[in-house]
Motif scaffolding. Structure first.
Motif, PDB file in Angstrom:
ATOM      1  N   SER A 297       0.850  -1.188   0.000  1.00 27.39           N
ATOM      2  CA  SER A 297       0.000   0.000   0.000  1.00 27.39           C
ATOM      3  C   SER A 297       0.888   1.241   0.000  1.00 27.39           C
ATOM      4  O   SER A 297       2.104   1.151   0.175  1.00 27.39           O
ATOM      5  N   LEU A 298       0.264   2.371  -0.192  1.00 27.55           N
ATOM      6  CA  LEU A 298       1.006   3.636  -0.212  1.00 27.55           C
ATOM      7  C   LEU A 298       1.720   3.905   1.108  1.00 27.55           C
ATOM      8  O   LEU A 298       2.744   4.596   1.123  1.00 27.55           O
ATOM      9  N   THR A 299       1.209   3.344   2.188  1.00 24.97           N
ATOM     10  CA  THR A 299       1.844   3.564   3.489  1.00 24.97           C
ATOM     11  C   THR A 299       3.227   2.905   3.583  1.00 24.97           C
ATOM     12  O   THR A 299       3.986   3.212   4.490  1.00 24.97           O
ATOM     13  N   ASP A 300       3.541   2.032   2.628  1.00 24.19           N
ATOM     14  CA  ASP A 300       4.851   1.381   2.598  1.00 24.19           C
ATOM     15  C   ASP A 300       5.938   2.276   1.992  1.00 24.19           C
ATOM     16  O   ASP A 300       7.104   1.887   1.945  1.00 24.19           O
ATOM     17  N   PHE A 301       5.534   3.477   1.528  1.00 27.49           N
ATOM     18  CA  PHE A 301       6.453   4.378   0.844  1.00 27.49           C
ATOM     19  C   PHE A 301       6.416   5.774   1.448  1.00 27.49           C
ATOM     20  O   PHE A 301       5.386   6.223   1.927  1.00 27.49           O
ATOM     21  N   ASP A 302       7.568   6.440   1.401  1.00 27.45           N
ATOM     22  CA  ASP A 302       7.637   7.869   1.718  1.00 27.45           C
ATOM     23  C   ASP A 302       7.752   8.611   0.392  1.00 27.45           C
ATOM     24  O   ASP A 302       8.619   8.291  -0.426  1.00 27.45           O
ATOM     25  N   ILE A 303       6.865   9.579   0.183  1.00 27.92           N
ATOM     26  CA  ILE A 303       6.940  10.385  -1.040  1.00 27.92           C
ATOM     27  C   ILE A 303       8.026  11.429  -0.853  1.00 27.92           C
ATOM     28  O   ILE A 303       8.009  12.195   0.113  1.00 27.92           O
ATOM     29  N   ILE A 304       8.977  11.447  -1.782  1.00 31.73           N
ATOM     30  CA  ILE A 304      10.082  12.403  -1.728  1.00 31.73           C
ATOM     31  C   ILE A 304       9.719  13.669  -2.496  1.00 31.73           C
ATOM     32  O   ILE A 304       9.840  14.776  -1.973  1.00 31.73           O
ATOM     33  N   THR A 305       9.249  13.481  -3.729  1.00 31.52           N
ATOM     34  CA  THR A 305       8.860  14.627  -4.548  1.00 31.52           C
ATOM     35  C   THR A 305       7.974  14.174  -5.704  1.00 31.52           C
ATOM     36  O   THR A 305       8.030  13.016  -6.119  1.00 31.52           O
ATOM     37  N   LYS A 306       7.175  15.088  -6.205  1.00 32.04           N
ATOM     38  CA  LYS A 306       6.370  14.829  -7.397  1.00 32.04           C
ATOM     39  C   LYS A 306       7.262  15.112  -8.604  1.00 32.04           C
ATOM     40  O   LYS A 306       7.877  16.170  -8.676  1.00 32.04           O
ATOM     41  N   VAL A 307       7.339  14.161  -9.549  1.00 27.62           N
ATOM     42  CA  VAL A 307       8.213  14.346 -10.704  1.00 27.62           C
ATOM     43  C   VAL A 307       7.455  14.567 -12.002  1.00 27.62           C
ATOM     44  O   VAL A 307       8.050  14.959 -13.004  1.00 27.62           O
ATOM     45  N   GLY A 308       6.143  14.326 -11.995  1.00 26.79           N
ATOM     46  CA  GLY A 308       5.381  14.552 -13.213  1.00 26.79           C
ATOM     47  C   GLY A 308       3.902  14.330 -12.990  1.00 26.79           C
ATOM     48  O   GLY A 308       3.487  13.792 -11.963  1.00 26.79           O
ATOM     49  N   GLU A 309       3.121  14.770 -13.965  1.00 31.71           N
ATOM     50  CA  GLU A 309       1.679  14.561 -13.888  1.00 31.71           C
ATOM     51  C   GLU A 309       1.085  14.543 -15.274  1.00 31.71           C
ATOM     52  O   GLU A 309       1.638  15.110 -16.216  1.00 31.71           O
ATOM     53  N   GLY A 310      -0.010  13.826 -15.378  1.00 31.67           N
ATOM     54  CA  GLY A 310      -0.757  13.750 -16.623  1.00 31.67           C
ATOM     55  C   GLY A 310      -2.219  13.965 -16.324  1.00 31.67           C
ATOM     56  O   GLY A 310      -2.597  14.309 -15.201  1.00 31.67           O
ATOM     57  N   ALA A 311      -3.049  13.743 -17.324  1.00 31.95           N
ATOM     58  CA  ALA A 311      -4.487  13.956 -17.154  1.00 31.95           C
ATOM     59  C   ALA A 311      -5.081  13.003 -16.115  1.00 31.95           C
ATOM     60  O   ALA A 311      -5.973  13.376 -15.362  1.00 31.95           O
ATOM     61  N   TYR A 312      -4.563  11.771 -16.058  1.00 28.82           N
ATOM     62  CA  TYR A 312      -5.155  10.768 -15.180  1.00 28.82           C
ATOM     63  C   TYR A 312      -4.194  10.203 -14.143  1.00 28.82           C
ATOM     64  O   TYR A 312      -4.566   9.306 -13.391  1.00 28.82           O
ATOM     65  N   SER A 313      -2.970  10.690 -14.126  1.00 30.76           N
ATOM     66  CA  SER A 313      -2.009  10.114 -13.187  1.00 30.76           C
ATOM     67  C   SER A 313      -0.971  11.132 -12.745  1.00 30.76           C
ATOM     68  O   SER A 313      -0.772  12.154 -13.396  1.00 30.76           O
ATOM     69  N   ASP A 314      -0.345  10.819 -11.625  1.00 30.40           N
ATOM     70  CA  ASP A 314       0.768  11.598 -11.100  1.00 30.40           C
ATOM     71  C   ASP A 314       1.917  10.623 -10.862  1.00 30.40           C
ATOM     72  O   ASP A 314       1.692   9.449 -10.544  1.00 30.40           O
ATOM     73  N   VAL A 315       3.149  11.110 -11.016  1.00 25.16           N
ATOM     74  CA  VAL A 315       4.325  10.272 -10.787  1.00 25.16           C
ATOM     75  C   VAL A 315       5.159  10.916  -9.687  1.00 25.16           C
ATOM     76  O   VAL A 315       5.399  12.125  -9.700  1.00 25.16           O
ATOM     77  N   TYR A 316       5.588  10.080  -8.748  1.00 25.23           N
ATOM     78  CA  TYR A 316       6.350  10.541  -7.592  1.00 25.23           C
ATOM     79  C   TYR A 316       7.658   9.779  -7.464  1.00 25.23           C
ATOM     80  O   TYR A 316       7.730   8.592  -7.812  1.00 25.23           O
TER      81      TYR A 316
END
Length: 140
Positions: A26-45
């Motif tokens: 799950s997302l709780t298994d990760f620490d988000i460092i920074t957002k590196v990109g985004e699109g219409a339906y998704s974000d990349v971190y």
């Protein structure tokens, strides 16, 4: 053919469950460092997995904003990424559905120097050419 959203989400879970590298994550298994990109339906971190301190890219696809065909395409993206093995292609690690946020999360190798598209755009901006030697190295 149209599917109701609950049916399609169940298909997503079944498909993801059968993919190599899909684990109970799950997302709780990760620490988000920074957002590196985004699109219409998704974000990349850029993320760090807490268990092993490894850095990865996490693509979060918002299932609520997708129609049935787009959801099928998202699952196909996971299938394709899981099947590709090449030194010049970002490596797929795992995928999971984050049920609370209703999103598909795809964990991939993080490429800290950017991707080919970014490199091409940088050369265009700088009005320079990519060296032929590098083009051949990437393509072969």
């Amino acid at each position: 053919m149209k599917f109701n959203p609950q049916y399609l989400e169940a298909i997503c879970l079944i498909e993801l469950g059968s993919q190599k590298g899909v684990v109970d994550t799950s997302l709780t298994d990760f620490d988000i460092i920074t957002k590196v990109g985004e699109g219409a339906y998704s974000d990349v971190y850029k993320v760090r997995r807490k268990a092993d301190n490894q850095i990865y890219a996490l693509k979060k696809v918002k299932l609520n904003s997708l129609n049935s065909k787009e959801k099928e395409n998202a699952i196909n993206e996971v299938r394709i990424l899981a099947s590709l093995k090449h030194p010049n292609v970002i490596q797929y690690r795992e995928a999971f559905i984050e049920k609370q946020m209703r999103c598909l999360c795809i964990i991939m190798e993080f490429c800290d120097q950017g991707d080919v598209f970014q490199k091409i755009n940088q050369h265009k901006k700088d009005k320079t050419y990519v060296k032929e030697r590098l083009v051949w190295k990437i393509l072969i």
